[in-house]
Design a protein around this motif. Sequence first.
Motif, short mmCIF file in Angstrom:
data_model
loop_
_atom_site.label_atom_id
_atom_site.label_comp_id
_atom_site.label_asym_id
_atom_site.label_seq_id
_atom_site.Cartn_x
_atom_site.Cartn_y
_atom_site.Cartn_z
N ARG A 19 50.44 -15.79 -4.04
CA ARG A 19 51.28 -15.54 -2.72
C ARG A 19 52.37 -16.68 -2.47
O ARG A 19 53.54 -15.81 -1.89
CB ARG A 19 49.95 -16.03 -1.48
N LEU A 20 52.60 -17.42 -2.94
CA LEU A 20 53.92 -18.44 -2.64
C LEU A 20 54.56 -17.88 -3.34
O LEU A 20 55.89 -17.97 -3.05
CB LEU A 20 52.93 -19.52 -3.27
N GLU A 21 54.15 -17.57 -4.75
CA GLU A 21 56.15 -16.76 -5.66
C GLU A 21 56.58 -16.01 -4.80
O GLU A 21 57.75 -15.70 -4.80
CB GLU A 21 54.94 -16.79 -6.59
N ILE A 57 40.74 -7.70 -12.15
CA ILE A 57 41.21 -8.45 -11.43
C ILE A 57 42.38 -8.94 -10.64
O ILE A 57 42.65 -9.17 -10.00
CB ILE A 57 39.62 -9.49 -11.87
N ASP A 58 42.94 -9.43 -12.42
CA ASP A 58 44.84 -9.90 -11.52
C ASP A 58 45.25 -8.74 -11.37
O ASP A 58 46.21 -8.94 -10.81
CB ASP A 58 45.64 -10.52 -13.23
N TYR A 59 45.17 -7.40 -12.26
CA TYR A 59 45.86 -6.64 -11.00
C TYR A 59 45.37 -6.52 -9.72
O TYR A 59 46.15 -6.30 -8.93
CB TYR A 59 45.44 -4.67 -11.86
N PHE A 60 43.95 -6.37 -9.17
CA PHE A 60 43.14 -6.27 -7.92
C PHE A 60 44.26 -7.25 -6.80
O PHE A 60 44.28 -6.90 -6.07
CB PHE A 60 42.31 -6.35 -8.09
N ILE A 61 44.31 -8.45 -7.68
CA ILE A 61 44.41 -9.62 -6.87
C ILE A 61 46.46 -8.73 -6.17
O ILE A 61 47.35 -9.36 -5.10
CB ILE A 61 44.25 -10.66 -7.48
N ASP A 62 47.26 -8.98 -7.21
CA ASP A 62 48.24 -8.31 -7.34
C ASP A 62 48.79 -7.86 -5.73
O ASP A 62 49.65 -7.41 -5.19
CB ASP A 62 48.65 -8.19 -8.86
N VAL A 63 48.30 -6.70 -6.03
CA VAL A 63 48.40 -5.21 -5.40
C VAL A 63 47.89 -6.04 -4.09
O VAL A 63 47.59 -4.64 -2.66
CB VAL A 63 47.44 -4.07 -5.78
#
Length: 321
Positions: free
Chosen positions: A254-256, A206-212
């Motif tokens: 997103r902010l980062e 899930i973390d990877y999916f969010i990042d990409v």
Amino acid sequence: MPERLDWFADKVGRLIAPVRLSCPDPGTFRARVGTLDLGATAFSLFEHTPLHTFRTSSLIRLRDPEHYQLALITSGSAILTQHRRTVSLTAGDWVLFDTSHEYETETTDRSGSRHLLLRLPRHSVPLPPDRVDALVATRLGGGGIGEVLRGHLLSIARHGGRLRAGDTERLNAVTRDLAVAFLAHHLDRRRTLPDDAHRTSLLTRIDYFIDVNLADPRLTPAAIADHHRVSVRTLHALFEGRRTTVAATIRRRRLERCRRDLSDPELATRRIADIAAHWGFTNPSVFSRTFRATYGATPGTYRRTELPPQRGERRRRHGHG
């Protein structure tokens, strides 16, 4: 020439682990090696004519880095034997092997073999070691997550030489997480993951999916849950242990990304609204308020503070012009 084989053995020993090599005709042996060290993980490309490799108990005693090696065969064919298992591999196959145990490989294609290798320190893989060992010397199919990992590694091979300072640390984390997600996918398929490990592997994916997908404004908890075939309620429950929400995680990342782009001199001429939109903020006013609440300054003020002054501005600050 025999010295070519010695050179290659030295390369393999440094990048993977000490091995003994033999080949049908040392005088005609050819090999090519490329590597990019990301930190804990490392990415290597090997291409060579027919070869037989032995990792013996005496060589393990000589030096054992305690690494997993995740390999993708990109051309040719080979055989790997480890843990009393033997697997035949062709182009497109993935396979995992372990430097802490004896293994043997043999190129079975007369034209040679080409493969990508990803180093994964054993301690960096947050999955049960006995379960991961069950994957060693078995053919691991590509599929969705395998294709993502393959594309990621090929992209590193093409663009790794142009990475900026600091990029390798971030790339190291992404690469490790994606490889762990790939292994967890295969453990899930075998129904060998206990509940805690299953949650860890699912969160990694899930973390990877969010990042990409951060740049996609349609990235929502519902979209994430649907992609991973869980309910939205289950997704929120997974994040409770982190003391944050899915939406807050998306917003923070997103902010980062926006903060990083605002401090990048190469993006100094890009409009703030365009940077915000690129990372999924469709409302400039909401973005500005959220950024200020998080970092204590408006996006414009933050950019002026972080970026070095342009030539004309530098002259005005020193009383010239």
